[in-house]
Write an enzyme that holds these catalytic residues in place. Structure first.
Site, PDB file in Angstrom:
ATOM      1  N   GLU A 255       0.852  -1.188   0.000  1.00  0.00           N
ATOM      2  CA  GLU A 255       0.000   0.000   0.000  1.00  0.00           C
ATOM      3  C   GLU A 255       0.890   1.242   0.000  1.00  0.00           C
ATOM      4  O   GLU A 255       1.926   1.278   0.654  1.00  0.00           O
ATOM      5  CB  GLU A 255      -0.889  -0.011   1.239  1.00  0.00           C
ATOM      6  CG  GLU A 255      -1.800   1.201   1.362  1.00  0.00           C
ATOM      7  CD  GLU A 255      -2.579   1.233   2.671  1.00  0.00           C
ATOM      8  OE1 GLU A 255      -3.637   1.872   2.705  1.00  0.00           O
ATOM      9  OE2 GLU A 255      -2.120   0.607   3.661  1.00  0.00           O
TER      10      GLU A 255
ATOM     11  N   LYS B  27      -9.743   2.022  -2.638  1.00  0.00           N
ATOM     12  CA  LYS B  27      -9.968   1.530  -1.279  1.00  0.00           C
ATOM     13  C   LYS B  27     -11.342   1.942  -0.751  1.00  0.00           C
ATOM     14  O   LYS B  27     -11.674   3.126  -0.689  1.00  0.00           O
ATOM     15  CB  LYS B  27      -8.863   2.070  -0.367  1.00  0.00           C
ATOM     16  CG  LYS B  27      -8.855   1.497   1.045  1.00  0.00           C
ATOM     17  CD  LYS B  27      -7.663   2.071   1.812  1.00  0.00           C
ATOM     18  CE  LYS B  27      -7.541   1.521   3.217  1.00  0.00           C
ATOM     19  NZ  LYS B  27      -6.364   2.099   3.914  1.00  0.00           N
TER      20      LYS B  27
ATOM     21  N   CYS C 232      -5.454  -2.917   2.613  1.00  0.00           N
ATOM     22  CA  CYS C 232      -5.213  -2.794   4.048  1.00  0.00           C
ATOM     23  C   CYS C 232      -6.481  -2.914   4.898  1.00  0.00           C
ATOM     24  O   CYS C 232      -6.976  -4.013   5.110  1.00  0.00           O
ATOM     25  CB  CYS C 232      -4.475  -1.477   4.325  1.00  0.00           C
ATOM     26  SG  CYS C 232      -3.579  -1.466   5.910  1.00  0.00           S
TER      27      CYS C 232
END
Length: 258
Positions: A41, A113, A147
Site C-alpha cells: 500500500e 480503497k 489494508c
C-alpha cells in the site's frame, strides 16, 4: 500463475527514491518466474496524510508500475494516492487510495480503497471508493483490496463467487500483526480462495513500525509462503482449478445467507 509479494521498506514521501529501491526488487521477482508482482500500500510515498500528496491518475506511481510491467512482461500492482479527474476543489480534490494493476501490454486497472482508515484519520484526507473490482489475468479471477478493507468480511463475501485470488496490499502496523495474519487466513478459509497479503516493513515517517508478515495462503487456509520482518520476495504458484476443486469438494459458499 506464479505470484510474488514484494515485502519492502518505504522512503517517506520520496517517490524517486522508492522507484529506485523497488525496480530491482520487481526485477528479482520477475527473474524468479513471477507473472504478477504485488507491492505494498502507498508503495511510493508511505501512508502519508500530507495535503497535496495525491497525484493524477496515470501519474508517476502508475507510470512506474506500467514501466516495470512492460520491461519484464508481467503484471505489477500496488496502491498510491491518486486524484480522479481534474481534482478541482472540495471533496474532488482529495485523492483515492488506488490499487493500480498494470499489465505488460499497457492495460491498467484500478480499485479504490473502500474503507479509509478512520482510526488514523485517512477518511479526512482520502475519498472512499465505490465497490469491489474483479478482473481476469491469465485465467485467474483477481479481486484486489487495500489494508483496512481486510477487516470487512462482507466485501470479500460479495466478491467470492467470482474470485480465485484476493490481493491485499497494506501498511499494517506491527502493533496489530496478529490481526493481519489471522484475518488473511480467515478470508482465505471462509471464501475458499487464495489470499496474497503484501505488507511493508520498516518505520514510517509518523513513527509507525511495520513487521511485514507478507504471505500467500491457499483456499484451505494453508500458508504456501511467508516472510518475517525484512525486505524479501514471497512467491507461490496459484491455480484457479484448485479453487474450483476446493469449492466442489466442500460446498460451503452456497449455504451463506444475506
Amino acid at each position: 500463475m506464479r505470484i510474488a509479494a514484494v515485502q519492502h521498506d518505504i522512503v517517506w514521501e520520496d517517490r524517486a527514491a522508492n522507484f529506485a529501491r523497488l525496480a530491482p526488487q520487481v526485477a528479482r521477482a520477475a527473474g524468479a518466474g513471477a507473472e504478477l508482482v504485488v507491492l505494498s500500500e502507498t508503495f511510493s510515498t508511505g501512508f502519508s496524510m500530507t495535503p497535496g500528496i495525491g497525484e493524477p491518475e496515470g501519474g508517476p506511481s502508475a507510470a512506474f508500475l506500467a514501466g516495470c510491467a512492460a520491461e519484464h512482461g508481467i503484471w505489477v500492482g500496488g496502491s498510491c494516492p491518486e486524484v480522479a479527474g481534474d481534482g478541482a476543489g472540495g471533496e474532488a480534490a482529495l485523492p483515492y487510495n488506488s490499487f493500480v494493476l498494470a499489465g505488460p501490454d499497457g492495460d491498467v486497472h484500478r480499485y479504490r480503497k473502500l474503507h479509509p482508515f478512520t482510526h488514523g484519520g485517512e477518511h479526512e484526507r482520502f475519498r472512499a471508493g465505490e465497490g469491489p473490482v474483479t478482473l481476469t489475468v491469465g485465467g485467474l479471477r483477481i479481486t484486489p483490496f487495500v489494508c483496512y478493507d481486510l477487516r470487512f468480511a462482507d466485501v470479500f463475501w460479495a466478491a467470492a463467487a467470482d474470485t480465485d485470488v484476493y490481493l491485499v496490499t497494506a501498511n499494517w502496523p506491527a502493533a496489530r500483526r496478529e490481526h493481519w495474519t489471522t484475518l488473511l487466513r480467515a478470508r482465505a478459509i471462509e471464501n475458499q480462495a487464495y489470499v496474497v497479503g503484501c505488507n511493508r516493513v520498516g518505520t514510517a515517517g509518523d513513527g509507525t513500525a511495520h513487521t511485514g508478515d507478507s504471505r500467500i495462503i491457499d483456499p484451505m487456509g494453508e500458508v504456501l509462503a511467508a516472510a518475517a520482518g525484512t525486505e524479501t520476495v514471497v512467491i507461490a504458484d496459484v491455480d484457479a482449478a484448485e479453487v474450483a476443486a476446493t469449492r466442489d469438494r466442500l460446498r460451503f459458499l452456497g449455504d451463506r445467507r444475506g
